[in-house]
Write an enzyme that holds these catalytic residues in place. Sequence first.
Site, mmCIF file in Angstrom:
data_model
loop_
_atom_site.group_PDB
_atom_site.id
_atom_site.type_symbol
_atom_site.label_atom_id
_atom_site.label_comp_id
_atom_site.label_asym_id
_atom_site.label_seq_id
_atom_site.Cartn_x
_atom_site.Cartn_y
_atom_site.Cartn_z
ATOM 1 C CB THR A 125 -0.625 0.573 1.243
ATOM 2 O OG1 THR A 125 -1.257 1.358 1.702
ATOM 3 C CG2 THR A 125 -0.157 -0.002 2.654
ATOM 4 C CE1 TYR A 149 -3.776 -2.112 4.935
ATOM 5 C CE2 TYR A 149 -3.791 0.269 4.271
ATOM 6 C CZ TYR A 149 -3.866 -1.094 4.258
ATOM 7 O OH TYR A 149 -4.096 -1.049 2.880
#
Length: 338
Positions: A125, A149
């Site tokens: 990501t 995250y």
Amino acid sequence: MTTKQPVLVTGGAGYIGSHAVLALADAGWPLAVIDNLVTGFRFAVPDGVPFYHGDIEDAGLLARIFSEQGMGAGRGAIMHFAGSVVVPESVSDPLKYYHNNTAKSRALIAAAVQAGVPHFIFSSTAATYGIPEVSPVPEDSPKSPINPYGMSKLMTEFMLADVGAAHAFNYCALRYFNVAGADPQARTGQSTAGATHLIKVAVEAALGKRDHVAVFGSDFDTPDGTGVRDYIHVSDLASAHVLALEALIAEPGRSLTMNCGYGKGFSVLEVLDAVDRATNRTIDRRIQDRRAGDPAALISDNRRIKATVPWTPRYDDLPTMIEHALAWERRLTEIQGN
């Protein structure tokens, strides 16, 4: 011509994973899916694709899958999408993210090494960059995640690099920017209730499934004051995974880290205006405070992927992404019978 080796897709019943399954199946790759169906949907996996309902932490199940699918001893690949993806939840429940995204990835990598599965493609990501110092963001930008995250994904990237140095194992980490759209044939799409992707939220609002769209921040240093993001069509992202797989098999001694985006961005209001035009109605927009850590703009520098694999996006167009998302949302209503 790349020899097509068997591929295990983790999280293949989820949003991005199910599109990768279609891309692999359409291209004739032998594959199987493992998904615990916590956030995935069994209907998202095509008929005829072997499906294992289970968890990637289950070493015994993984060993059985590898055996049944002809993987191991220097053959086969894992495409790893399984994990948790909601940034605010990662802040409130960090241990869930370090478990699902980091510890479970470690278990999966360990099973691959033990069996001798040599290739690994990882769903990473742009959150690994945190708030980038430059835009567009190249892969060698500092990695400074601002939430669990992003950190949980970056820790997995570090593990992959170390394992690749120690074993006959190569990997590709693909850092996604903002994924949007759905399969052009409406075979799968973003199906998760309460999803946070802007285009998904906007089409739900346009079809009456939500009563408004929250706009987080209107005072950014951008042309209209709202955040600018690089949106990539999920089918173009899936094709990037297949090309990365071919690259890993072709050069077993090389590992890769590449951004996945189009290198341009749209603001929140531009996206909502485009959805309004596509549906001939006006979404209720409610301006709220900025979310902590949101950068004004997050745009990919995608020169590396274009120089490394023959990736030519087919759906690099905001109205097309919205059209496909709308078609899937209507189809999902039929599937769910509401």
